[in-house]
Design a protein around this motif. Structure first.
Motif, PDB file in Angstrom:
ATOM      1  N   CYS A  72       0.816  -1.216   0.000  1.00 14.26           N
ATOM      2  CA  CYS A  72       0.000   0.000   0.000  1.00 14.26           C
ATOM      3  C   CYS A  72       0.851   1.268   0.000  1.00 14.26           C
ATOM      4  N   GLU A  75       3.393   3.591  -4.682  1.00 14.36           N
ATOM      5  CA  GLU A  75       2.442   4.451  -5.395  1.00 14.36           C
ATOM      6  C   GLU A  75       1.803   3.784  -6.608  1.00 14.36           C
ATOM      7  N   THR A  78      -1.256   1.816  -5.728  1.00 15.16           N
ATOM      8  CA  THR A  78      -2.383   2.691  -5.399  1.00 15.16           C
ATOM      9  C   THR A  78      -3.023   3.199  -6.685  1.00 15.16           C
ATOM     10  N   GLN A  81      -5.151   0.534  -8.364  1.00 18.62           N
ATOM     11  CA  GLN A  81      -6.476   0.424  -7.741  1.00 18.62           C
ATOM     12  C   GLN A  81      -7.380   1.554  -8.211  1.00 18.62           C
ATOM     13  N   GLN A  82      -6.842   2.775  -8.312  1.00 17.39           N
ATOM     14  CA  GLN A  82      -7.623   3.912  -8.795  1.00 17.39           C
ATOM     15  C   GLN A  82      -8.044   3.708 -10.241  1.00 17.39           C
TER      16      GLN A  82
END
Length: 105
Positions: A72, A75, A78, A81-82
């Motif tokens: 997590c 970057e 992340t 996931q976005q």
């Protein structure tokens, strides 16, 4: 491999910017309805391919050997996931626009 993921994520982010521009600037007078529908179909196909790629990227997390608790903090994961969330949203918007374009005037 992490650099490859970052590069691919950036590429997908650029594609999504273009798709967002197309979907948000719908001017029905500039093209025939059938062409708008064809464009939306092409967008849906691209979104499906990108979703599959995001799925493969998520599987790469395990092969990189990064501890689960550190994932997590990386970057690129992340952003992946976005991207997944945005892809789903754009699929919904595109499908809604297709439905609206197919309604009789």
């Amino acid at each position: 491999e992490l650099g490859d993921l970052e590069s691919e994520v950036k590429n997908m982010e650029n594609k999504l910017l273009k798709i967002n521009t197309i979907l948000s600037s719908i001017n029905l007078c500039d093209l025939p309805i059938m062409e708008h529908l064809e464009n939306r179909q092409i967008i849906l196909e691209n979104l499906k391919e990108m979703k599959e790629l995001v799925g493969m990227m998520e599987q790469c997390k395990e092969t990189l050997g990064i501890p689960q608790e550190a994932i997590c903090t990386v970057e690129v994961f992340t952003k992946i996931q976005q991207l997944s969330v945005e892809l789903t949203h754009l699929q919904e918007v595109t499908t809604q626009q297709n439905t609206m374009l197919q309604l009789p005037p």
